[in-house]
Design a protein around this motif. Structure first.
Motif, mmCIF file in Angstrom:
data_model
loop_
_atom_site.group_PDB
_atom_site.id
_atom_site.type_symbol
_atom_site.label_atom_id
_atom_site.label_comp_id
_atom_site.label_asym_id
_atom_site.label_seq_id
_atom_site.Cartn_x
_atom_site.Cartn_y
_atom_site.Cartn_z
ATOM 1 N N LEU A 127 11.218 -67.421 -8.058
ATOM 2 C CA LEU A 127 11.898 -67.477 -6.772
ATOM 3 C C LEU A 127 11.995 -66.080 -6.177
ATOM 4 C CD1 LEU A 127 13.230 -69.842 -5.232
ATOM 5 C CD2 LEU A 127 15.406 -68.966 -6.004
ATOM 6 N N VAL A 128 12.416 -65.144 -7.030
ATOM 7 C CA VAL A 128 12.546 -63.776 -6.544
ATOM 8 C C VAL A 128 11.204 -63.228 -6.102
ATOM 9 C CG1 VAL A 128 13.005 -61.433 -7.319
ATOM 10 C CG2 VAL A 128 14.646 -63.238 -7.804
ATOM 11 N N MET A 129 10.149 -63.603 -6.814
ATOM 12 C CA MET A 129 8.832 -63.098 -6.441
ATOM 13 C C MET A 129 8.286 -63.770 -5.195
ATOM 14 S SD MET A 129 6.855 -62.498 -10.032
ATOM 15 C CE MET A 129 5.324 -62.232 -9.185
ATOM 16 N N THR A 130 8.770 -64.970 -4.908
ATOM 17 C CA THR A 130 8.260 -65.663 -3.725
ATOM 18 C C THR A 130 8.691 -64.963 -2.447
ATOM 19 O OG1 THR A 130 8.483 -67.743 -4.899
ATOM 20 C CG2 THR A 130 8.167 -67.877 -2.545
ATOM 21 N N ILE A 131 9.880 -64.350 -2.501
ATOM 22 C CA ILE A 131 10.398 -63.788 -1.254
ATOM 23 C C ILE A 131 9.521 -62.680 -0.686
ATOM 24 C CG2 ILE A 131 12.369 -62.609 -0.232
ATOM 25 C CD1 ILE A 131 14.139 -64.321 -1.996
ATOM 26 N N PRO A 132 9.103 -61.704 -1.501
ATOM 27 C CA PRO A 132 8.186 -60.721 -0.903
ATOM 28 C C PRO A 132 6.898 -61.348 -0.392
ATOM 29 C CG PRO A 132 8.541 -60.284 -3.242
ATOM 30 C CD PRO A 132 9.508 -61.341 -2.864
ATOM 31 N N MET A 133 6.388 -62.356 -1.099
ATOM 32 C CA MET A 133 5.175 -63.028 -0.644
ATOM 33 C C MET A 133 5.402 -63.631 0.735
ATOM 34 S SD MET A 133 2.294 -63.669 -2.398
ATOM 35 C CE MET A 133 1.829 -65.360 -2.675
ATOM 36 N N LEU A 134 6.518 -64.321 0.865
ATOM 37 C CA LEU A 134 6.831 -64.961 2.139
ATOM 38 C C LEU A 134 6.973 -63.909 3.225
ATOM 39 C CD1 LEU A 134 7.457 -67.468 3.710
ATOM 40 C CD2 LEU A 134 9.828 -67.299 2.995
ATOM 41 N N LEU A 135 7.622 -62.807 2.848
ATOM 42 C CA LEU A 135 7.809 -61.722 3.810
ATOM 43 C C LEU A 135 6.465 -61.186 4.292
ATOM 44 C CD1 LEU A 135 10.540 -60.734 4.667
ATOM 45 C CD2 LEU A 135 10.223 -58.720 3.242
ATOM 46 N N ILE A 136 5.560 -60.989 3.345
ATOM 47 C CA ILE A 136 4.229 -60.497 3.717
ATOM 48 C C ILE A 136 3.571 -61.491 4.663
ATOM 49 C CG2 ILE A 136 1.964 -59.884 2.882
ATOM 50 C CD1 ILE A 136 3.591 -58.029 1.568
#
Lengths: 339, 294, 524
Positions: free
Chosen positions: A12-21
């Motif tokens: 979940l935590v790793m998804t956020i930067p991906m989504l941000l990108i």
């Protein structure tokens, strides 16, 4: 918390930067790349500078990029996707109305793709290097070489027009649709909730051709992946062991080989969802399916910038969510992944 | 296309195979290449081969079915479909080739650098590439073309953008594996600079894996270009284009005028399958699998 | 194992049978009429809309003082039972029908008439057709059922302007319609139907209003389905999913479905015209020479032949043949004349006239893209014009045109009432901005002069009731229009006045008013 729980949190935590990108990429494409989105929307028109100035003010393009970017991110976080200049309603409302249609289509398409893909993949692997194997390989290549829209049109022509067994488009019979009150807008679910079995079948009939079209095209990847994954697995030791134990061949294949072959296949399924969304645009066009892909196209036709931006952002969020869920499913299947 | 090709293994040892046996083993590759070669030649020679001007009225009737004079019939503006099909491949092939060339160069280059030098640059680039890769390519291409406007360069740019992550990932994965191998250690011991090692030693060895990808991406790019044209994001009429002609023929489907969409559609399928076959064949060639004993 | 296999096969067959069985849907009663169209509603505001289907919806759900008798161009009573006209032609006194209620229960009376029409005049939206009734000076309530209109000028066409489906002239309930905002769907009329559902881009549903003063509509429920394109519409008609399809079929589908024994193809006398509009304030169309050059360069024959399979006819005046005073004033195609004019305007093969031609892809049928392509190539045949074709979705198209954002664009027209005035005045004097010509804001002195002349001609024609005098005036107006080329008539839209229906559908009337009266339609 257990290993799986911790894994979920990490993902979940790793998804956020991906989504941000992803959101940043969308921002770059829609706002930075064309130079001035207002010019892109108003191109070719006889408009005075005040009109363009007003457009820029409304879209916030007259502000420095960094401010625009922050405003963009904060409004997404707040759920404010802007208002459609075409319908006058908030874009998010329009998307929530249209999304269930696309989801039903994509999910059914995925179901068809997995069904076809798994079966052909397993069969090809088991009958490796025979005529059947080659045939399946060619079919797999063929399936993702075919333009989705062309296949859809062919099906339409054959089954709907010539044979008349399936309807030509839409989600429900027009009379049924007018009298029907959806709850969630997922028609398969709603018709059952309202205990209208006839309408449920009707929704299924309308879903059949588009789902088949979409699924057929995606099945090739899954078939291919299944085949190679199964080939790897069939060679492994535990299969030899199972065979040595005297288990029936079918049991060997289904229970042991397939279970382990499924692991990489699950990741492919996640990737295929992105492919499905792309195919959905074409399928929705051919079958007049009122989903978000069609909403995007109509919004582009009407130069409705907020709606265009909102839809692309929505799709980005959806894809990220799907990928997250797939990762979790992958972890559940593969006992080796536990943090 | 989301495939990461198989890794290179040692070439199978054995006696030198005869030509016929080689041809049979690589039949998929040869057949695919032959088809592609044929289509490309025919497309280039379209001005000579096409019986009529694809954008102008021909003496044939309106919506005439296939006949001797018009083997693929005519469309509603009296244009000869065969001529349009012959010319119609130019745009898809050109756009596909150009965009794949761009994404190949950019993607592979970035993949090499990112994989080799690692660190923060690698982490950042990887996340960006993963993000773009996970997004539906068609929707991304549509968004780009919708904002930039129709045009040849815009289409090429949009499609190129979409495939960069594919090459990036393959190249990077290869570099990561090769980085740890002995010959790299040796080269470093001999005092090679990073760039030298990367370009002279590592990069060429990534090629067997990377080279399996272009055929598939070209096939995919052709389909994407056709989809963009079908949806109206291609070049404006009357430029002949397979995807556009399918969209044009759609409204006549029910009236029974099947030849308008069938022929362009078949062309797309044939070319796409052919490139797919080349891809499979190249894959087999560069990365042969161990044969099974079943 | 084999028992399981048999079970699986049986289940598969059963599912397939269920899937393929037709009519697995709610039984369609005879009383529900399903209409299909590719047309769209822009905005359900009588004071801010001026397009066919939006006014069509108002016509099914609301009424005006008078109406055209079906199948004719004769005016008859509707919400007014009788009327008298003063000798000077300026005062119209209407006696209203008693016992009428709006669908929200409010009683209909003279106060409601005054309120409703004054509201339209006051709100006068930029995309509306309120200009049609701008000649009204004063409205007085004489008593509960008598209302008096005093016009600014005598007008022989006034009664026709007070008929449905002219939305600003229709009467809406003061209770349910917002007084100072655009209605946007919030309204109540007097029937014969109520609008019970409107899902944009998908459907509308009307249900018969039980309290209607007149005879109940023949079909108690009407569902209109909006199709994404003409082939889908044709397919739906063929498959029996739709009872009547209307506006706008592909020409090929019309030809094909005419041969289908299960369907009936009805063609109406069409007064519908298609044309190009010039915004005379937008460069380079502020130069009459440029406009006239384009008028010489268009190839009407090719449009009609290639795009419409000969189902329409070329048009050389805005007033269509078949209507009195028609004169084919526009010139035939002449490329040399076009080139000469372009040269006079300063263009040449090396310095081409560059224009952006706008069309809308769905509203007028899916043939529009082809029309634009043919016009583009006809103009480019001069060797001195380069055309960039662009399209915009109908709702955005209407807004852009009323804001003057288009220089040259396609438009269509069907008469609000059948009179030559309604084929000239709307763009030239009444709603030049709403319809995109902006002639009232012309910059070129020649155009300004033309505007003044049109105003005089068209007003004079309305002041007299004598037909021969009016005819002469309208003929002069048509010639002036051809000289100034503010509009460019292209073809008469016979093909749009086509309805295709199942054999058991009765009561469809297609007349010169183009009114589609669903309350007369029923299934046997």
């Amino acid at each position: 918390m257990g290993g799986l729980g911790r894994y979920i949190l990490t993902r979940l935590v790793m998804t956020i930067p991906m989504l941000l990108i992803l959101l940043t990429v969308v921002f770059l494409i829609l706002r930075v790349m064309p130079g001035d989105p207002c010019l892109a929307m108003l191109g070719g028109r006889n408009v005075g500078p005040e009109v363009i100035a007003r457009c820029r003010q409304e879209l916030g393009v007259d502000r420095p990029l960094v401010i625009q970017y922050l405003h963009y991110l904060s409004s997404i976080a707040r759920g404010d996707f802007g208002t459609s200049i075409r319908t006058g309603r908030p874009v998010l409302v329009e998307l929530f109305l249209a999304f269930p249609a696309t989801f039903e289509l994509a999910a059914s398409g995925m179901f068809v793709a997995v069904a076809i893909g798994l079966v052909t993949g397993v069969v090809a692997a088991v009958r490796h290097d025979t005529g059947i194997d080659h045939g399946v390989r060619v079919l797999n290549i063929a399936s993702f070489s075919m333009p989705v829209f062309w296949i859809g049109l062919m099906f339409l022509m054959l089954f709907a027009v010539r044979l008349g067994v399936f309807p030509v488009g839409g989600r429900l019979d027009p009379v049924g649709a007018a009298l029907f009150q959806p709850i969630t807008n997922f028609y398969l679910l709603d018709t059952l909730l309202r205990r209208d079995f006839g309408l449920f079948l009707d929704a299924l009939r309308h879903l059949f051709l588009p789902a088949l079209t979409l699924g057929l095209v995606v099945s090739g990847f899954i078939g291919r992946m299944t085949r190679s994954s199964m080939l790897e697995v069939l060679d492994r030791e535990y299969v030899t062991v199972a065979r040595a134990k005297g288990l029936v061949e079918r049991v060997v294949i289904l229970r042991h080989a397939l279970r382990n072959a499924l692991i990489p296949i699950v990741t492919v399924i996640g990737l295929e969802f992105a492919l499905l969304m792309g195919g959905a645009i074409l399928t929705e066009t051919v079958f007049s399916w009122p989903g978000i892909a069609r909403f995007l196209l109509v919004s582009i036709d009407a130069r409705d910038f907020q709606a265009i931006q909102g839809t692309v952002v929505f799709i980005a969020i959806f894809i990220s969510t799907v990928n997250l869920l797939v990762d979790i499913a992958y972890a559940r299947l593969d006992p080796r992944i536990r943090y | 296309m989301g495939e990461v090709a198989g890794f290179a293994t040692e070439p199978a040892a054995g006696a030198r195979p005869s030509f016929l046996r080689m041809a049979r083993r690589h039949s998929i590759l040869l057949v695919g290449a032959a088809i592609v070669g044929f289509v490309v030649t025919v497309t280039i020679l379209a001005p000579i081969l096409a019986p009529y001007d694809p954008t102008a009225q021909s003496p044939g009737g309106r919506l005439a079915p296939p006949s001797a004079a018009h083997p693929m019939g005519t469309d509603q503006l009296h244009r000869d479909v065969l001529s349009r099909v012959l010319y119609g491949g130019r745009l898809p092939l050109l756009v596909a080739a150009a965009s794949v060339a761009i994404s190949f160069s950019l993607g592979t280059g970035l993949g090499w650098i990112s994989g080799y030098f690692g660190g923060r640059l690698d982490r950042a680039l990887s996340v960006v590439m993963d993000a773009i890769y996970s997004f539906p390519s068609l929707i991304l291409a549509i968004a780009i073309v919708a904002m930039l406007g129709p045009g040849l360069l815009n289409m090429i740019g949009a499609i190129a953008f979409v495939y960069i992550p594919t090459y990036f990932r393959v190249a990077r994965a290869q570099v990561l594996t090769l980085k740890e191998q002995e010959f790299v250690e040796a080269a470093r011991a001999m005092g090679g600079t990073h760039w030298r090692i990367l370009l002279r030693h590592i990069a060429p060895n990534t090629l067997p894996a990377v080279m399996t990808v272009p055929s598939f991406t070209i096939a995919d790019a052709i389909l994407t270009e056709a989809a963009l044209s079908f949806l109206g994001f291609g070049l404006p009429p009357p430029t002949p284009d397979w995807g556009f002609d399918i969209q044009n023929g759609q409204k006549f489907l029910q009236a029974g005028y099947w030849w308008l969409i069938t022929f362009p559609g078949l062309m797309i399928i044939v070319v796409s399958i052919a490139f797919g076959m080349i891809g499979e064949g190249v894959n087999d060639l560069l990365n042969p699998r161990r044969r099974r004993a079943t | 194992m084999s028992r399981r296999r048999v079970g699986v096969i049986a289940l598969a067959i059963l599912t397939l049978a269920l899937l393929l069985s037709p009519g697995a849907v709610a039984q369609r009663e005879k009383g529900t009429l399903v209409i299909g169209t590719t047309d769209r509603i822009t905005e359900l505001s009588p004071e801010n809309s001026y397009d066919y289907w939006t006014w069509h919806v108002f016509q099914q759900t609301a009424e005006a003082l008078v109406t055209f008798k079906p199948g004719t161009t004769e005016i008859g009573p509707s919400l007014a039972t009788s009327w008298t006209i003063s000798p000077d032609g300026k005062v119209y006194t209407f006696k209203l029908r008693k016992g009428v209620t709006f669908t929200d229960g409010t009683p209909f009376d003279a106060a409601a008439v005054k309120w409703s029409i004054e509201r339209a005049l006051r709100l006068n939206g930029p995309e509306g057709g309120v200009a049609l009734i701008m000649n009204i000076g004063k409205i007085d309530v004489v008593d509960d059922f008598t209302v008096r209109f005093t016009l600014k000028q005598p007008d022989a066409t006034f009664l026709a302007r007070m008929s449905d489906p002219i939305a600003p002239a229709m009467i809406f309930s003061p209770k349910s319609t917002p007084a100072n905002e655009f209605a946007k769907g919030r309204y109540a009329g007097t029937g014969p139907y109520r609008l019970v559902q409107y899902v944009p881009e998908q459907r509308t549903v009307y249900e018969a209003y039980k309290g209607y003063w007149g005879p109940q509509p023949k079909s108690p429920r009407v569902i209109t389905v909006f199709f994404a394109d003409a082939s889908a519409l044709a397919a739906a008609v063929e498959a029996g999913q739709v009872d009547v399809g209307y506006r706008t079929f592909n020409p090929e589908d019309i030809v094909r479905l005419s041969k289908n024994p299960n369907l009936q193809v009805l063609r109406g006398p069409s007064m519908s015209v298609r044309y190009i509009v010039f915004n005379v304030t937008a460069k380079p169309f502020d130069n009459p020479k440029v406009r006239r050059a384009i008028a010489y360069a268009v190839d009407r024959e090719r449009i009609v032949r290639d795009v419409f399979a000969g189902l329409n006819s070329p048009l050389y005046s805005m007033v269509p043949p078949g209507l009195w005073s028609h004169v084919p004033a526009f010139p035939r195609r002449n490329l040399d004349q076009a080139r000469a004019l372009l040269r006079e305007a300063g263009y040449s093969p090396t310095k081409k006239l560059a224009i952006t031609l706008w069309y809308t892809p769905l509203h007028y049928g899916t043939t529009e893209a082809d029309v634009a392509a043919v016009v583009k190539s006809s103009l480019e045949q001069t060797g001195m014009i380069s055309v960039d074709v662009k399209s915009l979705e109908w709702g955005a198209y209407v807004k852009a045109m009323s804001k003057g954002e288009f220089g040259i664009f396609f438009l269509g027209w069907y008469p609000d009432f059948v009179d030559p005035d309604n084929f000239l005045a709307p763009w030239l004097t009444e709603s030049p901005e709403g319809l995109g010509t902006f002639l009232n804001k012309a910059t070129n002195p020649a155009d300004k002069q033309a505007y003044a002349r049109f105003q005089k001609l068209l007003t004079d024609a309305k002041l007299t009731a004598e037909k021969s005098k009016r005819q002469a005036i309208y003929q002069e107006a048509q010639r002036l229009l051809a000289e100034t080329a503010i509009l460019l008539p292209l073809w008469k839209n016979d093909q749009q006045a086509v309805a295709i229906a199942q054999k058991n559908v009765k009561g469809i009337v297609l007349d010169p008013t183009m009114n589609f009266r669903t309350w007369l339609i029923y299934k046997e």
